[in-house]
Design an enzyme around this catalytic site. Sequence first.
Site, PDB file in Angstrom:
ATOM      1  CG  HIS A   1      -2.136  -0.819   1.058  1.00  0.00           C
ATOM      2  ND1 HIS A   1      -2.137  -2.165   1.311  1.00  0.00           N
ATOM      3  CD2 HIS A   1      -3.402  -0.519   0.653  1.00  0.00           C
ATOM      4  CE1 HIS A   1      -3.344  -2.661   1.072  1.00  0.00           C
ATOM      5  NE2 HIS A   1      -4.130  -1.697   0.662  1.00  0.00           N
ATOM      6  CB  ALA A   2       4.380   1.960   0.713  1.00  0.00           C
TER       7      ALA A   2
END
Lengths: 490, 313
Positions: A327-328
């Site tokens: 998700h970064a």
Amino acid sequence: MLFNSLGFFLFLPLVLAVRAALPPRRRWAWLLIASYGFYASFEPSGALYLAAVTLVIYGCGWGMERSPHRQVRVALLSAGLVIVLGLLVTFKFYDFVAGEIERAGAALLAADTTFRLPRLGVAAPVGFSFYAFSAASYLIDVYLGRLSAARHGGHVALYTAFFPKILAGPIERATTFLPQLGEGLRAHPEQIIAGAQLIGWGLFKKVVIADNLAPLVDRTFSIAAYATPIDLLVAVYFFAFQIYCDFSGYTDIAIGVSLLFGIKLMENFRRPYLARSTAEFWADRWHISLAHWFRDYLYFPLGGSRAGALRRYANLMTVFVISGLWHAGLGYGVGWTFMVWGALNGFYQWVRLATAPLRRWFTVRLPRLSASTLVYVLQVLVTFHLIAIAWIFFRAASVGDGVLILQKIAGSLAQLPSLLPRYPFTADHYLGFGLIAFLIFVEVLDEHRSIWKRLAAAPVVLRWSVYYAAIFAVLILGRWQMREFIYMQF
Amino acid sequence: MTNLRRSALLFLAIGLILYGAVYFGSERLVYRTGDSNPFYKIATTEDRAFDWVILGASHAMPLDFADFNAQMERETGLRILNLATPGTGPLYNRFVLERFFRRHRTRRVLYVLDSFAFYSTRWNEDRFADAKLLRRTPFDPALAWQLARYSLNDGVRATAVLDYIFGFSKINNRERFESDIWEGETTFDRVARLSAAADAKRIDYLYPDAVPDPAVFSRYLAVLETLIALAGQENAQVVAIKTPVPAQFYGKLPNEDAFNDAISDLLATENVAFHEFSREMDEPGFYFDTDHLNRAGLTAFFSRYLKAVLVGN
């Protein structure tokens, strides 16, 4: 060409019209051209990455299918995964890691010693996180024999590039997608109606709910240190619904558009904030296609829940930390916040595992109470708040900011009853609360019986009134300033 | 025809009728809340002939804040219509003037010049598509046609034309019930505290391209020429001015001397009078923000300089 742009609403009818004019066996080619055109509208060079990934998985898949030697097949699988996932990791983390190494070096080395690592300086193509995972699943499925390598290169290309899903999923499996291409890309009337409904509902969630909540969230999170506890509390609640409506709105539009072409994509959200546990939230209700990807391609290969208690704990944490890393970069940059977010969600699963005997005892000893509405509502509320706390780290600019927000809210909980009446709520706040209440109302209805089935059974006057109300709400209340979807930004 | 198609057509027909009703309501609101939009002013003014029409960007707007235009009219005995629009360059101002001349006349045009408006498409072609302007512009088929021509000939985005015709920005206007007053007018009586940081932020906003593109600048000088020619065809004389700004703000304007030289040459060629007042009033108490005259500043500017320009020409 975002889904919430005029360009897309001109593009889609054009693609549909040309598709309808073509013979069924030629339609995939047109859809492939349209998909590359759509994708190149964001950044022409992105189409090159897409083509490269497609060639890699097609070639490796073809080789694995034909090779009788296990070593060759393993080598091809490894090569394909290293290229596809290696590119993903490099795009996501290289510059961030280089910066962190420099910072660590600066702290360790003498004050007058500085060193600089080279930077990529290349913006990753939009949606890369999503089609890289689709591509990886293709390779693994071919290797494991769940899928025959596609002979039709065009179909593989369309699998990775299909424009409704390329930016932010769902992370569709080739096992369900490719067989549909052989059906001539024909949509049945039911699919057209369902598609139009989903597009309308998705737009409503995106431009009416998510984008009306976004300004208040952005403003407060950007000045977390100066915001009041109520500002922060409101922003945390609003963000929970903003990210849900933003992402699920995108997914609904993607699934709806696909249905117009006769292609059924997998369900990606099932009323997540009605989950009774964080495990249910992640396994069955939120970003289901990603959860299933991690389950099938990471959790199970690690041994899942069958490799002993300790391994199970470790596997769960591994999956959630890697999910955090994946998700970064989704909208809010790359940083340690995503690691904390993933680890916190992993910790929730640990607590849930550790307390399983207690919950079983409760269910056996007090069956009526455990099945009561009160307990159900309490479970839903507790789960929502645990998820909302985790979202703070997803959205905060830094881990420090996230901790500060939590501290400020927690430190003022006792004073909330006296602070709330004096808080200067604005019309935008009331609109936000009203929209959230409306969403919860619809989702509760939908939980008991599909909202679409309810509408189908309703008199036409009521059904159409609902449609017109939704359409005009989108036109009148929607924010159309080309705000990007959060999840498509990497 | 299948049942589905029949239903779809009926749904569409009812939807269009509803859209028309919403559009009609939004258009009515444009008239009810209208104030500073130049096309609203043109559509609602009862006079056909004026002595002065004022064009330009935000620096010209305070001349119509509160009752200042009426005050100028009283003190000069002249009829003045201010059609300035914030953040607009010569292309948009020519568009406004063309519209004005369709049914109205003026003896003179006062063009308030700003260098930023000549350096970027943001203040010209792109500005036509700004929902903030479109949502306050009353619908007029002739104006739609004029906008379509600008789209074909001057690079205005087709979406601006579609938006104007279908009234989307009006229907979607979040400030539909609020009066169309530019935010600067609400602080007209305020005295700003000058700040280098605020100046820098404002300069960055006004001049998005750090180094002005000579080709872009030349294009907008040419547009200004056509604006002057348009006024000439209608027997209106153009006068150009630059309004005062604080010295610390003026000092940060990029390439201002080069702009002054180029614009002076062009205006001299066109026989247009040019009054440069940029550095005439440095008193900090005369501004309500980084660079706009407040009521006291405007009163002083009018009595010291502008009145002579208006009456003397």
